[in-house]
Design a protein around this motif. Structure first.
Motif, PDB file in Angstrom:
ATOM      1  N   ARG A  53     -10.219   6.027  27.910  1.00 53.99           N
ATOM      2  CA  ARG A  53      -9.199   5.252  28.627  1.00 53.99           C
ATOM      3  C   ARG A  53      -8.095   4.856  27.650  1.00 53.99           C
ATOM      4  O   ARG A  53      -8.276   4.917  26.430  1.00 53.99           O
ATOM      5  N   ALA A  54      -6.980   4.456  28.202  1.00 53.81           N
ATOM      6  CA  ALA A  54      -5.836   4.061  27.382  1.00 53.81           C
ATOM      7  C   ALA A  54      -6.251   2.943  26.441  1.00 53.81           C
ATOM      8  O   ALA A  54      -6.891   1.967  26.835  1.00 53.81           O
ATOM      9  N   GLY A  55      -5.874   3.121  25.178  1.00 55.69           N
ATOM     10  CA  GLY A  55      -6.191   2.131  24.166  1.00 55.69           C
ATOM     11  C   GLY A  55      -7.512   2.380  23.474  1.00 55.69           C
ATOM     12  O   GLY A  55      -7.797   1.744  22.453  1.00 55.69           O
ATOM     13  N   GLU A  56      -8.319   3.292  23.979  1.00 62.31           N
ATOM     14  CA  GLU A  56      -9.619   3.563  23.384  1.00 62.31           C
ATOM     15  C   GLU A  56      -9.512   4.705  22.365  1.00 62.31           C
ATOM     16  O   GLU A  56      -8.697   5.605  22.507  1.00 62.31           O
ATOM     17  N   THR A  57     -10.353   4.675  21.333  1.00 63.98           N
ATOM     18  CA  THR A  57     -10.497   5.744  20.360  1.00 63.98           C
ATOM     19  C   THR A  57     -11.931   6.232  20.407  1.00 63.98           C
ATOM     20  O   THR A  57     -12.868   5.453  20.256  1.00 63.98           O
ATOM     21  N   ILE A  58     -12.078   7.534  20.615  1.00 60.98           N
ATOM     22  CA  ILE A  58     -13.396   8.152  20.715  1.00 60.98           C
ATOM     23  C   ILE A  58     -13.519   9.202  19.619  1.00 60.98           C
ATOM     24  O   ILE A  58     -12.578   9.954  19.359  1.00 60.98           O
ATOM     25  N   GLU A  59     -14.648   9.269  18.952  1.00 62.56           N
ATOM     26  CA  GLU A  59     -14.927  10.297  17.957  1.00 62.56           C
ATOM     27  C   GLU A  59     -16.201  11.023  18.344  1.00 62.56           C
ATOM     28  O   GLU A  59     -17.219  10.401  18.652  1.00 62.56           O
ATOM     29  N   VAL A  60     -16.130  12.378  18.302  1.00 68.31           N
ATOM     30  CA  VAL A  60     -17.278  13.199  18.646  1.00 68.31           C
ATOM     31  C   VAL A  60     -17.439  14.292  17.598  1.00 68.31           C
ATOM     32  O   VAL A  60     -16.460  14.752  17.007  1.00 68.31           O
ATOM     33  N   ASP A  61     -18.678  14.679  17.355  1.00 69.93           N
ATOM     34  CA  ASP A  61     -18.998  15.710  16.371  1.00 69.93           C
ATOM     35  C   ASP A  61     -19.351  17.014  17.080  1.00 69.93           C
ATOM     36  O   ASP A  61     -19.971  17.004  18.148  1.00 69.93           O
ATOM     37  N   PRO A  62     -18.979  18.139  16.435  1.00 71.58           N
ATOM     38  CA  PRO A  62     -19.333  19.441  17.026  1.00 71.58           C
ATOM     39  C   PRO A  62     -20.797  19.784  16.740  1.00 71.58           C
ATOM     40  O   PRO A  62     -21.395  19.278  15.785  1.00 71.58           O
ATOM     41  N   GLU A  63     -21.303  20.644  17.526  1.00 72.06           N
ATOM     42  CA  GLU A  63     -22.639  21.187  17.292  1.00 72.06           C
ATOM     43  C   GLU A  63     -22.508  22.685  17.006  1.00 72.06           C
ATOM     44  O   GLU A  63     -21.782  23.397  17.690  1.00 72.06           O
ATOM     45  N   GLY A  64     -23.228  23.126  15.966  1.00 70.36           N
ATOM     46  CA  GLY A  64     -23.244  24.551  15.647  1.00 70.36           C
ATOM     47  C   GLY A  64     -22.084  25.020  14.801  1.00 70.36           C
ATOM     48  O   GLY A  64     -21.841  26.232  14.725  1.00 70.36           O
ATOM     49  N   LEU A  65     -21.348  24.116  14.138  1.00 72.87           N
ATOM     50  CA  LEU A  65     -20.237  24.525  13.277  1.00 72.87           C
ATOM     51  C   LEU A  65     -20.802  25.012  11.944  1.00 72.87           C
ATOM     52  O   LEU A  65     -21.366  24.227  11.181  1.00 72.87           O
ATOM     53  N   PRO A  66     -20.634  26.322  11.594  1.00 69.82           N
ATOM     54  CA  PRO A  66     -21.227  26.844  10.351  1.00 69.82           C
ATOM     55  C   PRO A  66     -20.531  26.279   9.115  1.00 69.82           C
ATOM     56  O   PRO A  66     -19.385  25.824   9.166  1.00 69.82           O
ATOM     57  N   GLU A  67     -21.242  26.353   8.012  1.00 68.54           N
ATOM     58  CA  GLU A  67     -20.671  25.904   6.745  1.00 68.54           C
ATOM     59  C   GLU A  67     -19.479  26.793   6.379  1.00 68.54           C
ATOM     60  O   GLU A  67     -19.546  28.015   6.468  1.00 68.54           O
ATOM     61  N   GLY A  68     -18.404  26.157   5.971  1.00 64.70           N
ATOM     62  CA  GLY A  68     -17.207  26.891   5.587  1.00 64.70           C
ATOM     63  C   GLY A  68     -16.250  27.166   6.720  1.00 64.70           C
ATOM     64  O   GLY A  68     -15.120  27.589   6.490  1.00 64.70           O
ATOM     65  N   ALA A  69     -16.686  26.942   7.960  1.00 64.02           N
ATOM     66  CA  ALA A  69     -15.791  27.144   9.102  1.00 64.02           C
ATOM     67  C   ALA A  69     -14.842  25.951   9.215  1.00 64.02           C
ATOM     68  O   ALA A  69     -15.157  24.835   8.804  1.00 64.02           O
ATOM     69  N   LYS A  70     -13.708  26.184   9.814  1.00 62.08           N
ATOM     70  CA  LYS A  70     -12.684  25.146   9.933  1.00 62.08           C
ATOM     71  C   LYS A  70     -12.119  25.171  11.338  1.00 62.08           C
ATOM     72  O   LYS A  70     -11.868  26.235  11.907  1.00 62.08           O
ATOM     73  N   LEU A  71     -11.909  23.960  11.887  1.00 58.02           N
ATOM     74  CA  LEU A  71     -11.329  23.824  13.223  1.00 58.02           C
ATOM     75  C   LEU A  71      -9.858  23.461  13.115  1.00 58.02           C
ATOM     76  O   LEU A  71      -9.455  22.651  12.266  1.00 58.02           O
ATOM     77  N   THR A  72      -9.064  24.051  13.974  1.00 53.56           N
ATOM     78  CA  THR A  72      -7.648  23.709  14.065  1.00 53.56           C
ATOM     79  C   THR A  72      -7.289  23.565  15.534  1.00 53.56           C
ATOM     80  O   THR A  72      -7.962  24.107  16.420  1.00 53.56           O
ATOM     81  N   PHE A  73      -6.229  22.813  15.801  1.00 54.95           N
ATOM     82  CA  PHE A  73      -5.814  22.578  17.174  1.00 54.95           C
ATOM     83  C   PHE A  73      -5.193  23.827  17.762  1.00 54.95           C
ATOM     84  O   PHE A  73      -4.447  24.552  17.097  1.00 54.95           O
ATOM     85  N   GLY A  74      -5.510  24.030  19.035  1.00 55.54           N
ATOM     86  CA  GLY A  74      -4.910  25.131  19.771  1.00 55.54           C
ATOM     87  C   GLY A  74      -3.965  24.616  20.841  1.00 55.54           C
ATOM     88  O   GLY A  74      -2.807  24.312  20.570  1.00 55.54           O
ATOM     89  N   TYR A  75      -4.509  24.412  22.080  1.00 57.93           N
ATOM     90  CA  TYR A  75      -3.647  24.027  23.197  1.00 57.93           C
ATOM     91  C   TYR A  75      -4.267  22.840  23.922  1.00 57.93           C
ATOM     92  O   TYR A  75      -5.485  22.794  24.147  1.00 57.93           O
ATOM     93  N   PHE A  76      -3.408  21.866  24.292  1.00 54.43           N
ATOM     94  CA  PHE A  76      -3.855  20.716  25.093  1.00 54.43           C
ATOM     95  C   PHE A  76      -2.663  20.186  25.867  1.00 54.43           C
ATOM     96  O   PHE A  76      -1.657  19.791  25.282  1.00 54.43           O
TER      97      PHE A  76
END
Length: 637
Positions: free
Chosen positions: A455-478
């Motif tokens: 909701r507006a004003g809230e900050t949520i943090e979530v962790d990925p599952e299955g991310l291999p060592e050395g892999a990197k996430l970058t933003f795509g489309y939203f």
């Protein structure tokens, strides 16, 4: 005419090398038309320089102050530097550079947005002036029977430039003198056999520094022949015929490539005691191009180019031969360049094949072909950030290591410099085209995120599952620009909804890049919910003063009926009641020992009745039961 063979050869050499005046330390400039695009029209004039000197070359046009130039090189006897602000190119030429060579270098210009490479050309010449070419002369053969012979310099120009200087050299058997106008006087110092001949080397040096060397033929003839020549007897055979009877040795003419050693042999018989002498004074130009060796006993001449000769031309090497009987003759050993010479860098069959290499690397590339022994490969100036390159100096093998997570689809070119034993060099490109690995890590990886509601004003943090060592996430489309999101170490996704974030369900697309460079999309379901309203606050009632129990009778246990609004009485009879509800008043009785408080209570009741207006009459039965209704006469008209 054959008797002008040396003059023709030298004249050809002089004509080949002379050109516009360029002082060794002067700035060569040419005027050109100013164009709108300074980078597209920037150029430098071709400059001439003599071996062992320096020339500075300025650009033809001016250019904006934001343009910077870069050019620095050193190769096979040339050294180039460039002033980054003025664009003046300085070229130093070593003494072993052969006249006639043309070298081309490149200067890079940039204005911060565009970059262009421009050629800068320099030609090495024997001398820089043009007077020698304009005033070049020659001598006809001088015939002597032991008496002085005089020969005049023949030239197309009537007057020589003031300051022209002449000098003459000859074999020891002759006394020579040359005047300021080039007139030559030759006299034998001893009796010489008929047919004896040689050439006197006359060097003319002009005020502009240019010069030429001309050979004046000298032939010993009989007294009778000398007298007829002097009288110009019309019945006497021509001078050409007299000149042709001289003693003439002969050498084999050699045809060769300009990068090869050539050998010319004496044709004829050389009895014991015969000597051969190289007349360097007659051909100084050839000595600057090649190392020339002469066997003084056999007459064999070896011509070894100092550097590849690019021009197709003849080199006439004057050799003087002396027989034991005193006869002397002079002739040329001629070397003809029929194929332009090549540097080892031009001859080498050296290349790198373009390779398709699967990520992640490292990659290697080996040169193919053949090249001379002693070739040294050097590590390039490779400036790609994060990439590492090494080059084996002996084999030329290139090793290329990219950064982690380098994706396929890139083409990387590594310049490799090969240096050869003759001082030349060559740059070859090792090209690597990065392709997808055979078993991409992206095919087997499964990366997920839990669904998120924010909701507006809230900050949520979530962790990925299955991310291999050395892999990197970058933003795509939203498609929800009001959302503030970050990717934290370990792939944790942090998101904060703002007031402008659209309410509803959206998919966030991330891109996972793996160590082998393969990629795959990762989706996160994000629901932006409406903000819940705050609960309404119930006001706390103000406390009321309880009446004294001794003065106030206990109220009836029956429920007080709800008072419905009644019709308002006539204003003449009843006061108009208030429109707002009034809490039930709390009556508090005061204690009085002097008498009854009934009158005070009645007064209070009357005040309340006045305030209640018509509503009070509805409560009359209850008030009468409580003894609180006053028995007062109604007012009369």
């Amino acid at each position: 005419m054959k008797l002008q063979r040396t003059a023709i050869a030298i004249a050809g050499t002089a004509a080949m090398f002379v050109g516009g005046i360029v002082s060794p330390h002067a700035i060569a400039q040419e005027a050109t038309t100013q164009m709108q695009d300074p980078l597209s029209t920037l150029s430098w004039p071709t400059a001439r320089v003599v071996p062992g000197s320096t020339v500075q070359i300025a650009p033809n046009d001016t250019f904006p102050t934001n343009v910077r130039l870069e050019g620095e090189d050193e190769n096979i006897g040339y050294r180039l530097t460039t002033n980054p602000r003025t664009g003046i190119v300085t070229i130093q030429v070593s003494e072993d550079v052969s006249p006639g060579e043309v070298a081309r270098f490149y200067v890079t210009a940039t204005d911060g947005f565009r970059t262009h490479d421009y050629p800068v050309t320099v030609q090495t010449v024997t001398f820089l002036g043009e007077m020698a070419h304009k005033h070049e002369g020659y001598y006809e053969p001088l015939f002597t029977n032991g008496t002085p012979a005089i020969g005049r310099l023949l030239t197309s120009e009537v007057e020589l430039p003031e300051g022209t200087h002449f000098e003459a050299t000859a074999p020891d058997e002759l006394r020579v003198n040359v005047d300021a106008d080039g007139t030559l006087t030759v006299e034998p110092l001893k009796q010489l056999p008929i047919g004896w001949n040689t050439e006197v080397a006359v060097k003319a040096t002009f005020p502009d520094g240019s010069f030429y060397v001309q050979g004046a033929p000298v032939v010993v003839v009989s007294d009778e022949t000398a007298a007829r020549i002097k009288k110009s007897d019309p019945f006497f055979r021509s001078k050409d015929e007299a000149y042709a009877e001289r003693f003439q040795p002969r050498w084999e003419k050699v045809y060769f490539a300009g990068d090869e050693q050539a050998v010319s042999t004496f044709v004829g018989h050389a009895p014991k005691g015969t000597t051969f002498t190289l007349r360097e004074d007659l051909e100084p130009f050839a000595l600057g191009v090649a190392d020339i060796k002469l066997d003084p006993h056999t007459g064999e001449v070896t011509f070894s180019p100092k550097r590849p000769i690019k021009q197709l031309r003849d080199f006439s090497i004057p050799i003087q031969m002396a027989y034991p009987d005193g006869r002397v003759g002079i002739a040329d050993a001629v070397f003809s360049v029929t194929t332009p010479g090549k540097w080892l860098s031009e001859k080498a069959d050296l290349t790198y094949e373009e390779l398709e290499v699967p990520t992640p690397g490292p990659f290697t590339s080996k040169p193919t072909g053949s090249w001379p022994e002693g070739t040294v490969f050097s590590e390039p100036e490779f400036k790609e950030p994060g990439w590492t390159t090494t080059v084996d100096a002996k084999t030329g093998e290139v090793s290329l290591t990219p950064p982690e997570r380098t994706t396929p689809g890139k083409t990387v070119t590594v310049p490799v410099t090969a240096k050869f034993s003759d001082g030349s060099r060559r740059i070859e490109m090792a090209v690597f085209e990065l392709i997808m690995p055979e078993n991409p890590e992206a095919d087997s990886a499964k990366i997920t995120f839990p669904d998120v509601t924010v909701r507006a004003g809230e900050t949520i943090e979530v962790d990925p599952e299955g991310l291999p060592e050395g892999a990197k996430l970058t933003f795509g489309y939203f498609d929800n620009p009001g959302m503030n999101m970050r990717i934290l170490p370990g792939g944790r996704l942090s998101m904060t909804a703002t007031e402008s974030t659209k309410i509803g369900e959206r998919l966030l697309q991330l891109t996972a890049t793996f160590k082998d460079g393969s990629t795959k999309p990762v989706f996160v379901k994000i629901t932006v919910a409406a903000t819940e309203p705050d609960p309404t606050e119930t006001p706390t009632p103000e406390p009321t003063t309880q009446p004294d129990p001794t003065a106030t009778p206990e109220p009836s246990q029956t429920s007080t009926p709800t008072l419905e609004p009644t019709a308002q009485p006539d204003p003449a009879e009843t006061p108009k009641p208030s429109q707002t509800s009034t809490p039930t008043p709390t009556l508090e009785a005061e204690s009085d020992n002097s008498g009854s408080s009934t009158g005070g209570i009645i007064a209070i009741v009357l005040g309340v009745l006045a305030a209640l207006g018509g509503l009070a009459f509805a409560a009359k039965p209850q008030l009468e039961q409580m003894g609180l209704w006053p028995n007062l006469p109604l007012p009369t008209a």
